[in-house]
Design a protein around this motif. Sequence first.
Motif, PDB file in Angstrom:
ATOM      1  N   PRO A 181      18.234  -7.407   2.030  1.00  0.00           N
ATOM      2  CA  PRO A 181      18.352  -5.978   2.337  1.00  0.00           C
ATOM      3  C   PRO A 181      18.959  -5.769   3.726  1.00  0.00           C
ATOM      4  O   PRO A 181      18.917  -6.657   4.574  1.00  0.00           O
ATOM      5  N   ASN A 182      19.493  -4.569   3.940  1.00  0.00           N
ATOM      6  CA  ASN A 182      20.144  -4.217   5.205  1.00  0.00           C
ATOM      7  C   ASN A 182      19.446  -3.006   5.815  1.00  0.00           C
ATOM      8  O   ASN A 182      19.612  -1.877   5.327  1.00  0.00           O
ATOM      9  N   PHE A 183      18.697  -3.228   6.893  1.00  0.00           N
ATOM     10  CA  PHE A 183      17.925  -2.133   7.491  1.00  0.00           C
ATOM     11  C   PHE A 183      18.805  -1.097   8.193  1.00  0.00           C
ATOM     12  O   PHE A 183      18.316  -0.055   8.612  1.00  0.00           O
ATOM     13  N   LYS A 184      20.105  -1.349   8.261  1.00  0.00           N
ATOM     14  CA  LYS A 184      21.017  -0.406   8.921  1.00  0.00           C
ATOM     15  C   LYS A 184      21.715   0.521   7.908  1.00  0.00           C
ATOM     16  O   LYS A 184      22.584   1.306   8.282  1.00  0.00           O
ATOM     17  N   SER A 185      21.306   0.438   6.646  1.00  0.00           N
ATOM     18  CA  SER A 185      21.902   1.284   5.610  1.00  0.00           C
ATOM     19  C   SER A 185      21.415   2.727   5.720  1.00  0.00           C
ATOM     20  O   SER A 185      20.393   3.010   6.369  1.00  0.00           O
ATOM     21  N   TYR A 186      22.117   3.634   5.056  1.00  0.00           N
ATOM     22  CA  TYR A 186      21.729   5.046   5.067  1.00  0.00           C
ATOM     23  C   TYR A 186      20.368   5.246   4.403  1.00  0.00           C
ATOM     24  O   TYR A 186      19.532   6.009   4.906  1.00  0.00           O
ATOM     25  N   ASP A 187      20.119   4.581   3.273  1.00  0.00           N
ATOM     26  CA  ASP A 187      18.833   4.790   2.585  1.00  0.00           C
ATOM     27  C   ASP A 187      17.664   4.284   3.431  1.00  0.00           C
ATOM     28  O   ASP A 187      16.579   4.858   3.401  1.00  0.00           O
ATOM     29  N   ALA A 188      17.887   3.233   4.235  1.00  0.00           N
ATOM     30  CA  ALA A 188      16.831   2.763   5.143  1.00  0.00           C
ATOM     31  C   ALA A 188      16.518   3.817   6.199  1.00  0.00           C
ATOM     32  O   ALA A 188      15.352   4.099   6.493  1.00  0.00           O
ATOM     33  N   LYS A 189      17.553   4.413   6.752  1.00  0.00           N
ATOM     34  CA  LYS A 189      17.350   5.434   7.783  1.00  0.00           C
ATOM     35  C   LYS A 189      16.763   6.714   7.190  1.00  0.00           C
ATOM     36  O   LYS A 189      15.926   7.374   7.807  1.00  0.00           O
ATOM     37  N   TYR A 190      17.182   7.065   5.969  1.00  0.00           N
ATOM     38  CA  TYR A 190      16.694   8.281   5.318  1.00  0.00           C
ATOM     39  C   TYR A 190      15.199   8.186   5.011  1.00  0.00           C
ATOM     40  O   TYR A 190      14.431   9.114   5.297  1.00  0.00           O
ATOM     41  N   TYR A 191      14.769   7.059   4.448  1.00  0.00           N
ATOM     42  CA  TYR A 191      13.368   6.929   4.028  1.00  0.00           C
ATOM     43  C   TYR A 191      12.446   6.435   5.140  1.00  0.00           C
ATOM     44  O   TYR A 191      11.226   6.608   5.048  1.00  0.00           O
ATOM     45  N   GLY A 192      13.007   5.840   6.191  1.00  0.00           N
ATOM     46  CA  GLY A 192      12.192   5.421   7.327  1.00  0.00           C
ATOM     47  C   GLY A 192      11.021   4.551   6.928  1.00  0.00           C
ATOM     48  O   GLY A 192      11.195   3.524   6.268  1.00  0.00           O
ATOM     49  N   SER A 233      20.867   0.321  -3.740  1.00  0.00           N
ATOM     50  CA  SER A 233      20.559   1.615  -3.127  1.00  0.00           C
ATOM     51  C   SER A 233      19.816   2.527  -4.107  1.00  0.00           C
ATOM     52  O   SER A 233      18.938   3.291  -3.703  1.00  0.00           O
ATOM     53  N   PHE A 234      20.138   2.440  -5.400  1.00  0.00           N
ATOM     54  CA  PHE A 234      19.472   3.273  -6.407  1.00  0.00           C
ATOM     55  C   PHE A 234      18.053   2.762  -6.690  1.00  0.00           C
ATOM     56  O   PHE A 234      17.098   3.543  -6.725  1.00  0.00           O
ATOM     57  N   TYR A 235      17.943   1.458  -6.872  1.00  0.00           N
ATOM     58  CA  TYR A 235      16.632   0.847  -7.152  1.00  0.00           C
ATOM     59  C   TYR A 235      15.675   1.068  -5.986  1.00  0.00           C
ATOM     60  O   TYR A 235      14.519   1.475  -6.163  1.00  0.00           O
ATOM     61  N   VAL A 236      16.161   0.822  -4.767  1.00  0.00           N
ATOM     62  CA  VAL A 236      15.320   0.962  -3.574  1.00  0.00           C
ATOM     63  C   VAL A 236      14.962   2.427  -3.331  1.00  0.00           C
ATOM     64  O   VAL A 236      13.834   2.753  -2.968  1.00  0.00           O
ATOM     65  N   SER A 237      15.913   3.322  -3.545  1.00  0.00           N
ATOM     66  CA  SER A 237      15.644   4.753  -3.352  1.00  0.00           C
ATOM     67  C   SER A 237      14.594   5.258  -4.341  1.00  0.00           C
ATOM     68  O   SER A 237      13.728   6.066  -3.984  1.00  0.00           O
ATOM     69  N   LEU A 238      14.657   4.765  -5.565  1.00  0.00           N
ATOM     70  CA  LEU A 238      13.688   5.179  -6.581  1.00  0.00           C
ATOM     71  C   LEU A 238      12.272   4.755  -6.189  1.00  0.00           C
ATOM     72  O   LEU A 238      11.323   5.542  -6.262  1.00  0.00           O
ATOM     73  N   LEU A 239      12.141   3.523  -5.724  1.00  0.00           N
ATOM     74  CA  LEU A 239      10.836   3.031  -5.300  1.00  0.00           C
ATOM     75  C   LEU A 239      10.378   3.727  -4.011  1.00  0.00           C
ATOM     76  O   LEU A 239       9.191   4.032  -3.845  1.00  0.00           O
ATOM     77  N   SER A 240      11.319   4.010  -3.132  1.00  0.00           N
ATOM     78  CA  SER A 240      10.997   4.712  -1.878  1.00  0.00           C
ATOM     79  C   SER A 240      10.499   6.122  -2.152  1.00  0.00           C
ATOM     80  O   SER A 240       9.587   6.614  -1.467  1.00  0.00           O
TER      81      SER A 240
END
Length: 282
Positions: A181-192, A233-240
């Motif tokens: 995973p990449n902690f600098k992605s948009y979904d990482a910053k969005y979900y914190g 990004s979709f899988y991680v966002s769904l779980l987030s």
Amino acid sequence: MTSTNHKHYQTVKDNSVSKEVFELLHDEDLDMLITSPQPKGTELSKYYESDDYISHTDSKRSIFEKAYHFIKNIALKNKLSLVNSLQKKGKLLDIGAGTGDFLLTAKNDGWNVIGVEPSEKARSIAAKKGIELKPVADFDDHSFDIITMWHVLEHVPDLQNQIKELKRLLKPNGAIIIAVPNFKSYDAKYYGEFWAAYDTPRHLWHFSKTAIKKLFQNENIELVKILPMKFDSFYVSLLSEKYKTGKMNFIKAFFIGLKSNWKAKEKFEYSSHIYVLKNAKN
């Protein structure tokens, strides 16, 4: 880690198993995050003891798990294509092989495969598929044409020794493939704090492109290619979404995943990356 230049970055909860709270420390020299405190040995293993830890199971109980396995099948074909683009058929090692699906795909395509997987449950599932998995690595020097770690490096307690071991096992002209995973992605910053790919404390390390390059450079291994994992990004966002709101918001997660991939084009910061590494030429 040898660096001591660590600063507080984020407080996060183990949303999937223990509900305990952990701190993420930013190593400014490497540009990576470190989970603190880091459970050791048998203490760490208890954080994997959950039926919801689906990388160690072939379960397809829920819509989420069915979607996970559908996407995984597409990803398996993409992984095989990448491996075949790097080397002619040879000897392939998959570290953290889970239930053996990637090795089965490679074996059916003509690769000589073996894997390492600490989970006894996962090894027993793989054995039924005809895939041999060892609990720990015990191989000769320079044995493998390809070594893969698909979302595994972030789980390894002794990071520096693991990279040294990859160097030892790789043939001189071989390739290492690392997906993290990449902690600098948009979904990482969005979900914190709710970003599912932090997955503390199972994820001990959280990498950037800079971190991967520097860590492997220390062993004279060169980063030659970075590829996006756009499904993540979709899988991680769904779980987030589930962690943040208590329910699966499929539509919201889809649009956040889409936005993350769109924003990633500018600075190439996708939810997860695949890194291709080879021995540096002297």
